[in-house]
Design a protein around this motif. Structure first.
Motif, PDB file in Angstrom:
ATOM      1  N   TYR A   1      44.442  32.765  40.366  1.00 24.19           N
ATOM      2  CA  TYR A   1      44.082  33.850  41.260  1.00 24.19           C
ATOM      3  C   TYR A   1      44.933  34.489  41.676  1.00 24.19           C
ATOM      4  CZ  TYR A   1      42.013  36.409  45.289  1.00 24.19           C
ATOM      5  OH  TYR A   1      41.701  37.267  45.261  1.00 24.19           O
ATOM      6  N   GLN A   2      46.460  34.166  42.010  1.00 27.45           N
ATOM      7  CA  GLN A   2      47.102  35.482  42.241  1.00 27.45           C
ATOM      8  C   GLN A   2      47.538  36.415  41.574  1.00 27.45           C
ATOM      9  OE1 GLN A   2      48.407  35.554  45.673  1.00 27.45           O
ATOM     10  NE2 GLN A   2      47.107  33.754  46.269  1.00 27.45           N
ATOM     11  N   ALA A   3      47.888  36.104  40.349  1.00 29.41           N
ATOM     12  CA  ALA A   3      48.194  36.828  38.680  1.00 29.41           C
ATOM     13  C   ALA A   3      47.260  37.699  39.138  1.00 29.41           C
ATOM     14  CB  ALA A   3      48.328  36.011  37.851  1.00 29.41           C
ATOM     15  N   VAL A   4      45.702  37.416  39.070  1.00 27.11           N
ATOM     16  CA  VAL A   4      44.902  38.629  38.727  1.00 27.11           C
ATOM     17  C   VAL A   4      44.803  39.374  39.913  1.00 27.11           C
ATOM     18  CG1 VAL A   4      42.602  38.377  39.034  1.00 27.11           C
ATOM     19  CG2 VAL A   4      43.301  36.571  37.573  1.00 27.11           C
ATOM     20  N   SER A   5      45.022  38.559  41.426  1.00 27.05           N
ATOM     21  CA  SER A   5      44.696  39.518  42.412  1.00 27.05           C
ATOM     22  C   SER A   5      45.926  40.588  42.438  1.00 27.05           C
ATOM     23  CB  SER A   5      45.379  39.030  43.444  1.00 27.05           C
ATOM     24  OG  SER A   5      44.852  39.433  44.566  1.00 27.05           O
ATOM     25  N   GLN A   6      47.442  40.205  41.662  1.00 24.37           N
ATOM     26  CA  GLN A   6      48.308  41.164  41.530  1.00 24.37           C
ATOM     27  C   GLN A   6      47.928  42.199  40.827  1.00 24.37           C
ATOM     28  OE1 GLN A   6      51.547  38.626  40.822  1.00 24.37           O
ATOM     29  NE2 GLN A   6      51.552  38.043  43.269  1.00 24.37           N
ATOM     30  N   GLY A   7      47.424  41.251  39.226  1.00 25.38           N
ATOM     31  CA  GLY A   7      46.534  43.214  38.697  1.00 25.38           C
ATOM     32  C   GLY A   7      46.389  44.007  39.196  1.00 25.38           C
ATOM     33  N   PHE A   8      45.247  43.495  40.233  1.00 24.87           N
ATOM     34  CA  PHE A   8      44.273  44.348  40.563  1.00 24.87           C
ATOM     35  C   PHE A   8      45.867  45.554  41.405  1.00 24.87           C
ATOM     36  CE2 PHE A   8      40.454  42.026  38.847  1.00 24.87           C
ATOM     37  CZ  PHE A   8      40.069  42.637  38.694  1.00 24.87           C
ATOM     38  N   ALA A   9      46.211  44.467  41.892  1.00 17.38           N
ATOM     39  CA  ALA A   9      46.870  45.221  43.389  1.00 17.38           C
ATOM     40  C   ALA A   9      47.796  46.415  42.449  1.00 17.38           C
ATOM     41  CB  ALA A   9      47.412  44.257  44.470  1.00 17.38           C
ATOM     42  N   GLN A  10      48.552  46.132  41.729  1.00 20.82           N
ATOM     43  CA  GLN A  10      48.493  47.509  41.336  1.00 20.82           C
ATOM     44  C   GLN A  10      48.481  48.641  40.875  1.00 20.82           C
ATOM     45  OE1 GLN A  10      50.740  44.847  37.669  1.00 20.82           O
ATOM     46  NE2 GLN A  10      52.090  43.473  39.354  1.00 20.82           N
ATOM     47  N   LEU A  11      47.785  48.193  40.132  1.00 18.80           N
ATOM     48  CA  LEU A  11      46.694  50.467  40.474  1.00 18.80           C
ATOM     49  C   LEU A  11      46.200  50.790  41.360  1.00 18.80           C
ATOM     50  CD1 LEU A  11      44.690  48.575  36.850  1.00 18.80           C
ATOM     51  CD2 LEU A  11      46.949  50.225  36.809  1.00 18.80           C
ATOM     52  N   ASN A  12      46.384  49.400  43.176  1.00 21.91           N
ATOM     53  CA  ASN A  12      45.749  49.830  43.623  1.00 21.91           C
ATOM     54  C   ASN A  12      44.400  50.122  44.323  1.00 21.91           C
ATOM     55  OD1 ASN A  12      48.413  50.799  44.937  1.00 21.91           O
ATOM     56  ND2 ASN A  12      48.123  52.472  43.525  1.00 21.91           N
ATOM     57  N   VAL A  13      44.082  48.539  43.173  1.00 17.83           N
ATOM     58  CA  VAL A  13      42.358  48.004  43.402  1.00 17.83           C
ATOM     59  C   VAL A  13      42.666  47.182  44.227  1.00 17.83           C
ATOM     60  CG1 VAL A  13      40.805  47.176  42.379  1.00 17.83           C
ATOM     61  CG2 VAL A  13      42.423  48.834  40.903  1.00 17.83           C
ATOM     62  N   SER A  14      41.455  47.258  45.326  1.00 15.41           N
ATOM     63  CA  SER A  14      41.075  46.312  46.258  1.00 15.41           C
ATOM     64  C   SER A  14      40.473  45.539  45.705  1.00 15.41           C
ATOM     65  CB  SER A  14      40.927  47.158  47.885  1.00 15.41           C
ATOM     66  OG  SER A  14      40.848  46.239  48.649  1.00 15.41           O
ATOM     67  N   VAL A  15      40.325  44.343  46.251  1.00 14.26           N
ATOM     68  CA  VAL A  15      39.145  43.343  46.189  1.00 14.26           C
ATOM     69  C   VAL A  15      39.142  42.833  46.624  1.00 14.26           C
ATOM     70  CG1 VAL A  15      39.307  43.810  43.486  1.00 14.26           C
ATOM     71  CG2 VAL A  15      40.459  41.638  44.331  1.00 14.26           C
TER      72      VAL A  15
END
Length: 321
Positions: A218-232
């Motif tokens: 889950y942390q890997a998925v969250s970081q993938g979105f965070a790198q694109l400045n996408v908030s989930v």
């Protein structure tokens, strides 16, 4: 032999009920051993420990076995044993064994004594799905027992027996009339272990040790979105959908239900997390936009292969419709 040797007529020295019970005890013991011994051997080989949850289904099968033996005993008093034994044995065996295939009428599969489905992980039979078998077969056995074992005038015995059989049969039918092929089931009954905080990962205790890996995914998925400045939104809890058996619950923004144990590989699990994070949930679905979001989420979380597999499966379902 009871009739031929005069044992059946020995009352009041011994009641007919006592004679019947003494005669049937060896039959019950053998039937119960046939039911319980294979299950005990399998549990020992698997290293599994029986729990109280095992009792209701086993008790139902044992009670139904007693009922069928009473039916056979009473029939043998009226018909020659050379006819009653083979005919009843074959008829009961066929009726019970074939009950899984009954679909018209559907209610018959829920009353003859064989539980009409295979329980999946986390499932237990509901009380009503066990009571229907006992009501139907047990009602007929009780009626025949009253007819033969009770010493009273024939009109009274026949009236009581017909009333009991009719009441139990009608009650059983009323109970199962609206059921489909699968009876009512209890779900989410397996022992659960939850670890972590936001998200908390809940898994069956049988798969302890995987919570850390799932949190890392889950942390890997969250970081993938965070790198694109996408908030989930971070879910409060991630629950293994295997706990709900064949009827998994739908995910919400706060609780995600995912096949944590059954996921084919780590990439597939990451993609399913990305799908829940990226694709909006609601009654109205835009399949085209959803597929595009899936492919984008797969690229962000390095799970493109899993995204492509999902798109192929979706297209297959659409074509089938």
């Amino acid at each position: 032999r009871l009739k031929r040797d005069g044992v059946w007529l020995s009352a009041p020295l011994r009641s007919r009920a006592r004679i019947a019970v003494n005669t049937l005890i060896p039959v019950w013991v053998l039937a119960w051993l046939t039911l319980l011994l294979p299950a005990a051997v399998l549990m020992i080989r698997a290293g599994a420990t029986p729990s109280l949850s095992c009792i209701p289904l086993a008790a139902m099968t044992m009670a139904v076995g007693v009922a069928y033996s009473v039916i056979g005993f009473t029939a043998s008093l009226a018909v020659s044993r050379f006819v009653a034994a083979p005919v009843l044995a074959a008829a009961v065996w066929y009726a019970v064994a074939a009950s899984w295939s009954f679909s018209d009428p559907m209610w018959i599969r829920h009353v003859l004594g064989q539980y009409p489905t295979t329980l999946m992980f986390g499932e237990l039979p509901a009380f009503s799905s066990l009571a229907s078998h006992i009501l139907f077969v047990g009602g007929i056995a009780t009626a025949l027992g009253l007819l033969v074992l009770v010493r009273h005038r024939w009109p009274v015995r026949i009236g009581v027996a017909v009333t009991v059989a009719a009441a139990c049969t009608l009650s059983s039918y009323t109970l199962v009339a609206g059921w489909g092929a699968t009876p009512p089931l209890l779900r989410g009954r397996a022992p659960v272990s939850c670890e972590g905080v936001r998200p908390q990962v809940c898994l069956p205790r049988a798969t302890d040790g995987k919570a850390g890996e799932i949190s890392a995914d889950y942390q890997a998925v969250s970081q993938g979105f965070a790198q694109l400045n996408v908030s989930v939104d971070t879910p409060r809890k991630i629950v293994d959908s295997i706990l709900d058996g064949r009827y998994p619950q739908s995910s919400t923004s706060h609780v995600w239900y995912l096949p944590l144990t059954a996921a084919r590989d780590q990439e597939s699990l990451r993609f399913q997390m990305a799908h829940l994070a990226a694709v909006p949930r609601g009654p109205h679905r835009d399949r085209g936009a959803e597929q595009q979001l899936d492919l984008w989420a797969g690229a962000v979380t390095r799970s493109t292969n899993a995204a492509l597999r999902r798109e192929i499966e979706e297209r297959g379902r659409i074509e089938a419709e």
